[in-house]
Each structure stands twice: as C-alpha cells, then as structure tokens.
Design a protein around this motif. Structure first.
Motif, mmCIF file in Angstrom:
data_model
loop_
_atom_site.group_PDB
_atom_site.id
_atom_site.type_symbol
_atom_site.label_atom_id
_atom_site.label_comp_id
_atom_site.label_asym_id
_atom_site.label_seq_id
_atom_site.Cartn_x
_atom_site.Cartn_y
_atom_site.Cartn_z
ATOM 1 N N LEU A 86 0.822 -1.208 0.000
ATOM 2 C CA LEU A 86 0.000 0.000 0.000
ATOM 3 C C LEU A 86 0.857 1.259 0.000
ATOM 4 O O LEU A 86 0.546 2.240 -0.695
ATOM 5 N N SER A 87 1.945 1.256 0.765
ATOM 6 C CA SER A 87 2.828 2.427 0.803
ATOM 7 C C SER A 87 3.474 2.655 -0.562
ATOM 8 O O SER A 87 3.633 3.793 -1.009
ATOM 9 N N ALA A 88 3.859 1.565 -1.235
ATOM 10 C CA ALA A 88 4.470 1.684 -2.562
ATOM 11 C C ALA A 88 3.495 2.276 -3.574
ATOM 12 O O ALA A 88 3.904 2.925 -4.538
ATOM 13 N N LYS A 89 2.208 2.072 -3.339
ATOM 14 C CA LYS A 89 1.188 2.618 -4.229
ATOM 15 C C LYS A 89 0.735 4.013 -3.797
ATOM 16 O O LYS A 89 -0.253 4.537 -4.300
ATOM 17 N N GLY A 90 1.457 4.600 -2.846
ATOM 18 C CA GLY A 90 1.125 5.941 -2.386
ATOM 19 C C GLY A 90 -0.069 5.996 -1.471
ATOM 20 O O GLY A 90 -0.735 7.036 -1.369
#
Length: 310
Positions: A86-90
């Motif tokens: 989720l963090s990688a997807k902003g």
C-alpha cells in the motif's frame, strides 16, 4: 527474533515520523531532540504499563499455544507485506490495523483460539480514535487561537509532543513489544527488550521522517503551526485514553483525524479531501487484506508441515 527486530524498524519508519512531523513547522522540538525523546519514552513507559502489549498477545488469540510463534511470524510477515504494498502505491496506512488483521487471520488459519469479542472491541476503539482525535482538535485549535499568541505556542507544542509520545509508548508502540513477547516467550517487559525495541524503532524513525513529512504535513491539510499543536494534543489525549482501557489504536490514524479536525475548524477548504479519501480507503483495505493473507499463509504452512510430518 529477526522478524521481531525487523518489525520494530518498520514501526519506526511508519510511525516515528508521524509523531514528529506535526510540529516540524515550529523550531521548539528539533528532529534530533524529538527522536531521542521518542526512543527514551518507548523504552521506559512499557516498564510501568504494558497492558496493550498483553492485549495483542493474549486477548486476540492464544499465541502461547503450540504453533503460536509460527502463527505470529506469519502474522507479522503478512502485515508488513500489506503495508509495504500500500505504501508503494502511495497509500500510507496503519501498521496497527495490519497487525490486528494479521494476528487474527494467522490465528484462525493455524487453528488457535481467537476471541471474536476482543477483536470486535479492538476494531471499535480503532474506528473511534480518529473521530475522537478530530473532535478534540476541532475544539482545541479554537481555544489556542483565542488564548495563545504565536510566541507562546511553543509551550503548548512541548506539552502536546510529550503527551503524544507518552501515549504512543503506552499504546500503539507496544505492538513491537508484543511481537518480542511471543518470539521470546515472556509476558512482562524486561528492560533489555524495551531498550532493544526503542533503539530499532529510532533507526526506523530516522529513515521514515521525510516520507511522513510529505504525507501528514502536506497531503492531508495545508498545515500551519497551530494545526500541528492542536493535532498533537488531541491525538495524544485520544490514544492515552484508549491505553487506559488496554485497547490498541493507531497513533497515525489519530493524528490524521486530528489534523482533519483542526483544518475543518478553520474552514473545510484547508483539507485536501481527495488525499484524505485515499488514506481512509487504505485503512479500510488494510485489516481484511492482512487478515486474509495471514489466514491463507497459515493454512499453507500448516498443511505443508503436516505433509512433511506424515
């Protein structure tokens, strides 16, 4: 132990910066001073109260049963995986929500006794925390504007920062201690482990501070110093109240809710609602995703182990 240590570092990346960023527009608490204060309190406060850690360990599921350590490892890996994606997807999210979902799913998948009542109660407190933080911030910023000058705002910043940090150490931060409890097999809070947790957490905070600054300091609202101070005071009060009930809640969620409440108090135009909706959607996705992943991995590992033994 390796997984527990990695989890403490990631907690620092995900949570530590959020605790500091609300006050970065005031020069009162320098980043180095803030990180040192964080590390100290995360190490010391659990020596006096670690009831939230026990909630993670004993009330969600019985991880002291056979296979509990394996289930815990699966739960932590699942939660870290979901948060990383989720963090990688902003879409930054709550590591605490991910852990609750991962522990519940892995416990069910491994066949451990899981308490639906305790899980539901934890979720209810988790949902309430950002709303309570927002309501408190809505009231606090009005009081600050009426009663405090810009020169005196730094005093309230120190009060808010310390309250927020103590609240984190007494509540959300104890998820790190809980993982060590299961990994090593103790039920108290030995000083050696609280210090280890705090040092690893501090290392993660150093790495994660810039990212947290972009997310909470810029994306949610057009933040000004009074917003940050109001958010600190409100989030700290909300989270420490949940700690008194031994209920784990997410400090990042409480801070986000408090920033929104402070922004709305001075006009809804300050809040970037599109970014807010993205963050809320990530929160809603986190728990079921980590729960399903933990459940599936636990079934897979347990099935593989059964085949090997047979």
């Amino acid at each position: 132990m390796v997984v527990a240590g990695l989890f403490a570092v990631v907690s620092g990346v995900n949570d530590g910066g959020a605790l500091l960023v609300t006050g970065l527009k005031l020069p009162t608490v320098r980043p180095a001073t803030g990180i040192l204060t964080l590390v100290t309190l995360v190490a010391v406060v659990p020596l006096f109260t670690h009831q939230v850690a026990l909630t993670f360990v004993t009330r969600l599921a019985s991880f002291d049963a056979p296979g509990g350590r394996i289930a815990m490892t699966i739960a932590v890996v699942s939660s870290l995986g979901v948060v990383t994606v989720l963090s990688a997807k902003g879409r930054p999210t709550s590591l605490t929500l991910a852990v609750v979902g991962g522990l519940t799913g892995a416990g069910l998948g491994w066949g451990l006794p899981v308490s639906p009542g305790s899980v539901s109660l934890v979720l209810a407190f988790g949902v309430a925390a950002p709303f309570v933080g927002g309501l408190l911030a809505w009231m606090i910023i009005r009081l600050l504007v009426k009663t405090t000058t810009a020169r005196r705002l730094w005093r309230w910043h120190w009060v808010g920062f310390l309250l927020q940090t103590v609240a984190y150490a007494a509540n959300d931060g104890q998820k790190m201690l809980a993982v060590f409890m299961i990994a090593v097999g103790f039920t108290g809070a030995p000083a050696a482990y609280t210090v280890l947790v705090a040092v690893l957490f501090g290392l993660g905070t150093l790495y994660g501070l810039p990212r947290a600054g972009r997310t909470l300091g810029r994306e949610i609202i057009v933040s000004r110093p009074p917003h940050g101070v109001a958010a600190e005071l409100a989030a700290g009060a909300a989270v420490i109240g949940c700690a008194a009930a031994s209920m784990p809640v997410s400090m990042t969620q409480a801070i986000a809710g408090a920033l929104i409440g402070a922004g709305v108090s001075q006009g809804g135009g300050r809040v970037r609602w599109y970014a807010t909706v993205k963050i809320v959607m990530a929160w809603l996705l986190t728990l079921p995703a980590s729960g399903l992943l933990g459940w599936g991995l636990a079934l897979l590992v347990k099935g593989f182990a059964s085949v090997r033994l047979s």
